[in-house]
Design an enzyme around this catalytic site. Structure first.
Site, PDB file in Angstrom:
ATOM      1  N   ARG A 198       6.420  -6.784 -12.279  1.00 57.93           N
ATOM      2  CA  ARG A 198       5.463  -5.793 -12.757  1.00 57.93           C
ATOM      3  C   ARG A 198       6.197  -4.709 -13.530  1.00 57.93           C
ATOM      4  O   ARG A 198       7.242  -4.248 -13.083  1.00 57.93           O
ATOM      5  CB  ARG A 198       4.720  -5.168 -11.567  1.00 57.93           C
ATOM      6  CG  ARG A 198       3.624  -6.050 -11.047  1.00 57.93           C
ATOM      7  CD  ARG A 198       2.994  -5.536  -9.782  1.00 57.93           C
ATOM      8  NE  ARG A 198       2.727  -4.095  -9.752  1.00 57.93           N
ATOM      9  CZ  ARG A 198       2.115  -3.487  -8.737  1.00 57.93           C
ATOM     10  NH1 ARG A 198       1.709  -4.183  -7.685  1.00 57.93           N
ATOM     11  NH2 ARG A 198       1.905  -2.196  -8.760  1.00 57.93           N
ATOM     12  N   ARG A 256       5.558   6.675  -8.028  1.00 57.68           N
ATOM     13  CA  ARG A 256       4.439   6.116  -7.250  1.00 57.68           C
ATOM     14  C   ARG A 256       4.523   6.587  -5.796  1.00 57.68           C
ATOM     15  O   ARG A 256       3.505   6.868  -5.173  1.00 57.68           O
ATOM     16  CB  ARG A 256       4.451   4.583  -7.328  1.00 57.68           C
ATOM     17  CG  ARG A 256       3.959   4.085  -8.682  1.00 57.68           C
ATOM     18  CD  ARG A 256       4.344   2.648  -8.952  1.00 57.68           C
ATOM     19  NE  ARG A 256       3.764   1.707  -8.021  1.00 57.68           N
ATOM     20  CZ  ARG A 256       4.205   0.466  -7.844  1.00 57.68           C
ATOM     21  NH1 ARG A 256       5.234   0.019  -8.547  1.00 57.68           N
ATOM     22  NH2 ARG A 256       3.619  -0.330  -6.996  1.00 57.68           N
ATOM     23  N   LYS A 280       0.658  -4.385   1.667  1.00 53.68           N
ATOM     24  CA  LYS A 280      -0.818  -4.462   1.647  1.00 53.68           C
ATOM     25  C   LYS A 280      -1.326  -5.698   0.912  1.00 53.68           C
ATOM     26  O   LYS A 280      -2.192  -6.408   1.398  1.00 53.68           O
ATOM     27  CB  LYS A 280      -1.443  -3.263   0.908  1.00 53.68           C
ATOM     28  CG  LYS A 280      -1.241  -1.919   1.530  1.00 53.68           C
ATOM     29  CD  LYS A 280      -2.051  -0.859   0.787  1.00 53.68           C
ATOM     30  CE  LYS A 280      -1.649  -0.645  -0.664  1.00 53.68           C
ATOM     31  NZ  LYS A 280      -0.364   0.010  -0.875  1.00 53.68           N
ATOM     32  N   ARG A 309      -7.398   5.914  -2.870  1.00 52.78           N
ATOM     33  CA  ARG A 309      -6.035   6.427  -2.993  1.00 52.78           C
ATOM     34  C   ARG A 309      -5.981   7.947  -2.956  1.00 52.78           C
ATOM     35  O   ARG A 309      -4.904   8.518  -3.082  1.00 52.78           O
ATOM     36  CB  ARG A 309      -5.435   5.939  -4.301  1.00 52.78           C
ATOM     37  CG  ARG A 309      -4.338   4.898  -4.068  1.00 52.78           C
ATOM     38  CD  ARG A 309      -3.863   4.453  -5.400  1.00 52.78           C
ATOM     39  NE  ARG A 309      -2.587   3.830  -5.449  1.00 52.78           N
ATOM     40  CZ  ARG A 309      -2.395   2.514  -5.450  1.00 52.78           C
ATOM     41  NH1 ARG A 309      -3.402   1.695  -5.288  1.00 52.78           N
ATOM     42  NH2 ARG A 309      -1.192   2.030  -5.598  1.00 52.78           N
ATOM     43  N   ARG A 365      10.977  -7.342  -6.201  1.00 47.14           N
ATOM     44  CA  ARG A 365       9.945  -8.382  -6.104  1.00 47.14           C
ATOM     45  C   ARG A 365       9.552  -8.962  -7.468  1.00 47.14           C
ATOM     46  O   ARG A 365       9.628  -8.287  -8.486  1.00 47.14           O
ATOM     47  CB  ARG A 365       8.712  -7.853  -5.357  1.00 47.14           C
ATOM     48  CG  ARG A 365       7.959  -6.767  -6.064  1.00 47.14           C
ATOM     49  CD  ARG A 365       6.898  -6.154  -5.155  1.00 47.14           C
ATOM     50  NE  ARG A 365       6.127  -5.163  -5.886  1.00 47.14           N
ATOM     51  CZ  ARG A 365       5.154  -4.442  -5.354  1.00 47.14           C
ATOM     52  NH1 ARG A 365       4.811  -4.584  -4.085  1.00 47.14           N
ATOM     53  NH2 ARG A 365       4.499  -3.561  -6.091  1.00 47.14           N
TER      54      ARG A 365
HETATM   55  P1  AMP Z   1      -1.065  -1.256  -6.852  1.00 46.86           P
HETATM   56  O1  AMP Z   1      -1.149  -2.648  -7.367  1.00 46.86           O
HETATM   57  O2  AMP Z   1      -2.064  -0.983  -5.755  1.00 46.86           O
HETATM   58  O3  AMP Z   1       0.336  -0.829  -6.503  1.00 46.86           O
HETATM   59  O4  AMP Z   1      -1.528  -0.302  -8.072  1.00 46.86           O
HETATM   60  C1  AMP Z   1      -0.784  -0.250  -9.277  1.00 46.86           C
HETATM   61  C2  AMP Z   1      -1.209   0.967 -10.097  1.00 46.86           C
HETATM   62  O5  AMP Z   1      -2.600   0.864 -10.436  1.00 46.86           O
HETATM   63  C3  AMP Z   1      -1.095   2.308  -9.384  1.00 46.86           C
HETATM   64  O6  AMP Z   1       0.219   2.846  -9.440  1.00 46.86           O
HETATM   65  C4  AMP Z   1      -2.100   3.151 -10.161  1.00 46.86           C
HETATM   66  O7  AMP Z   1      -1.595   3.541 -11.422  1.00 46.86           O
HETATM   67  C5  AMP Z   1      -3.223   2.147 -10.410  1.00 46.86           C
HETATM   68  N1  AMP Z   1      -4.213   2.150  -9.300  1.00 46.86           N
HETATM   69  C6  AMP Z   1      -4.460   1.147  -8.417  1.00 46.86           C
HETATM   70  N2  AMP Z   1      -5.423   1.500  -7.547  1.00 46.86           N
HETATM   71  C7  AMP Z   1      -5.804   2.756  -7.882  1.00 46.86           C
HETATM   72  C8  AMP Z   1      -6.734   3.690  -7.344  1.00 46.86           C
HETATM   73  N3  AMP Z   1      -7.489   3.396  -6.270  1.00 46.86           N
HETATM   74  N4  AMP Z   1      -6.847   4.896  -7.951  1.00 46.86           N
HETATM   75  C9  AMP Z   1      -6.111   5.212  -9.030  1.00 46.86           C
HETATM   76  N5  AMP Z   1      -5.193   4.394  -9.587  1.00 46.86           N
HETATM   77  C10 AMP Z   1      -5.029   3.180  -9.014  1.00 46.86           C
END
Ligand code: AMP
Length: 216
Positions: A161, A172, A13, A88, A127
């Site tokens: 990360r 996750r 994404k 989400r 990554r």
């Molecule tokens: P991502 O970069 O999209 O993989 O997000 C990394 C982490 O940020 C996730 O595992 C959540 O802990 C938090 N996070 C990101 N977007 C959301 C969301 N829309 N709702 C809740 N937590 C989020």
């Protein structure tokens, strides 16, 4: 045009949202990136979010909905947005509907990137990015041409990360299947969902998304 990219962690994404941003003039809104920036800056949001992110759980709906609502009021998003990582869960999807209605905005398309589950853990745990320019690499799939030197900017420092460890990735993914998968059905029933194959070459995924969104 306002678009959502949906799919599990590691489906591409973020990479695709960045490519589309370059190609279309839409603005990427990644809640994950915004939360990581808040953690790095030590803001109130950031302090609340850090532990949750490191465990791989979801940050509270109130926090992410507020972040998106604030961002949608800023001038640079007037040309439309690509939402990456939001919504989400179904509560966030409903909050987004209300927010868009209040702001007289419309959701045009939701693009689901479909991927094989088995590929995800390997994709995520391998990554890393250049600290200087943010270019993404992968231990197995995309290494710098010169070992330890970024192809784009010549930087020599790279980071992973903290939530890309195998244990957190597994959490996750289970959070995704329990909470985010129902969002796909939510949008399917509204007739705005388009599913594309996220397992093909990265350029072909971009091409499929552009075709769906009619971006040339
Ligand atoms: P991502 O970069 O999209 O993989 O997000 C990394 C982490 O940020 C996730 O595992 C959540 O802990 C938090 N996070 C990101 N977007 C959301 C969301 N829309 N709702 C809740 N937590 C989020």
């Amino acid at each position: 045009m306002n678009v959502i990219l949906l799919g599990p962690p590691g489906c591409g994404k973020g990479t695709q949202a960045k490519r589309l941003e370059m190609a279309s003039g839409l603005t990427q809104l990644s809640t994950g990136e915004m939360l990581r920036a808040a953690v790095a800056a030590g803001t109130e949001y950031g302090k609340m979010a850090k532990e949750v992110i490191d465990r791989g759980d979801l940050v509270s709906d109130d926090v992410v909905v507020a972040i998106i609502a604030e961002r949608l009021d800023e001038a640079d998003v007037a040309g439309g947005v690509i939402l990456d990582g939001f919504p989400r869960n179904v509560a966030q999807a409903r909050a987004l509907d209300e927010m868009l209605e209040d702001k007289h905005l419309k959701l045009d398309t939701v693009v689901e990137l479909s991927v094989d589950d088995d590929a995800l853990v390997e994709r995520i745990t391998g990554r890393y990015t250049c600290d200087q320019c943010g270019k993404g690499y992968h231990d197995k799939f995309e290494q710098p041409k010169v070992d330890g030197v970024c192809d784009s900017c010549g930087g020599t420092a790279f980071s992973r990360r903290p939530d890309d460890t195998e244990e957190t990735v597994r959490n996750r993914l289970s959070v995704y299947y329990e909470q985010t998968r129902p969002v796909i059905e939510y949008y399917r029933s509204k007739g705005v969902l388009q599913t594309i194959d996220g397992m093909v070459d990265i350029d072909d995924v971009t091409q499929q998304i552009k075709e769906v969104l009619k971006i040339h």
